[in-house]
Design a protein around this motif. Structure first.
Motif, short mmCIF file in Angstrom:
data_model
loop_
_atom_site.label_atom_id
_atom_site.label_comp_id
_atom_site.label_asym_id
_atom_site.label_seq_id
_atom_site.Cartn_x
_atom_site.Cartn_y
_atom_site.Cartn_z
N LYS A 33 62.22 56.71 19.12
CA LYS A 33 60.84 57.08 19.14
C LYS A 33 60.08 57.33 18.85
O LYS A 33 59.28 56.64 18.15
N VAL A 34 60.08 58.29 17.73
CA VAL A 34 60.03 58.70 16.01
C VAL A 34 59.53 57.31 15.74
O VAL A 34 58.72 56.72 14.70
N ASN A 63 59.62 53.95 16.41
CA ASN A 63 59.66 53.37 17.17
C ASN A 63 60.67 51.86 17.37
O ASN A 63 60.62 50.30 17.27
N THR A 95 65.20 60.73 20.74
CA THR A 95 64.33 61.39 19.77
C THR A 95 63.70 60.49 18.62
O THR A 95 62.93 60.26 18.13
#
Length: 209
Positions: free
Chosen positions: A192-193, A195, A189
């Protein structure tokens, strides 16, 4: 060993680390290095599970001690709280103690204190910590890929070639409870935030001994 129970419910049993977790472990190692908080300590802990308490539950209690200590020791720093950063894998090979391979980040100035407190946390969690029940080593940046591959050597055999684990793969027995994982601070998570994209080529994982 019979199934361990947690709050009256059977714990999940596994024979290997699944593909998703293995991939997350590799990416967590790279992400920790990218943000300047490399996993700089490697710890092996023998876990003395019982019919009432699984090895996974014991290690969870130890992780909580580490988390609370790190929060307390860093909250007054000008740079703010340092979140717990780690990866781990439980192992239970035939003829050996259940144990955990744990790679984590500890600020350099707190390493001596961490090493002094860890045996006490282990004793509190499982009732004892013998001379050979806890080993702590430093991790060099240029060897973290080799360490990551060693820690996940119990990966699902169907993905050994995919992750270039041919030289280290070995079955690591039956584990009750969560077998392997990554701290939320290094997890999918968060990556992903921001990138996150690993700078290193996948071929470097292949070539890591």
């Amino acid at each position: 060993m019979p199934k361990m129970l947690k709050e009256g419910r059977p714990l999940r049993q596994s024979e290997h680390i699944n593909r998703r977790v293995t991939q997350s472990v590799f990416r967590a190692f790279d992400y920790a290095l990218e943000i300047g908080s490399p996993l700089n300590l490697y710890v092996v802990i023998n876990l003395h599970e019982t019919m009432k308490v699984s090895a996974a539950a014991i290690f969870e209690a130890i992780r909580h001690k580490y988390r609370d200590w790190l929060n307390y020791r860093t909250k007054k720093r000008s740079l703010g709280i340092v979140p717990p950063m780690y990866i781990y894998a439980m192992e239970n090979p035939s003829g050996a103690h259940p144990h955990v391979n744990w790679a984590l980040h500890v600020p350099d100035d707190l390493r001596a204190e961490f090493e002094a407190k860890l045996p006490r946390w282990i004793e509190k969690a499982q009732g004892k910590c013998g001379p050979s029940d806890c080993v702590v080593q430093g991790v060099r940046e240029d060897t973290h890929k080799q360490l990551a591959k060693y820690i996940v050597k119990g990966t699902d055999p169907g993905f050994v070639d995919h992750f270039y684990l041919q030289k280290v793969y070995a079955p690591q027995g039956q584990v009750w409870g969560k077998r392997a994982g990554v701290s939320p601070s290094l997890g999918a998570t968060v990556r992903k935030v921001v990138n996150f994209r690993p700078r290193r080529s996948p071929s470097q994982w292949r070539n890591a001994a």
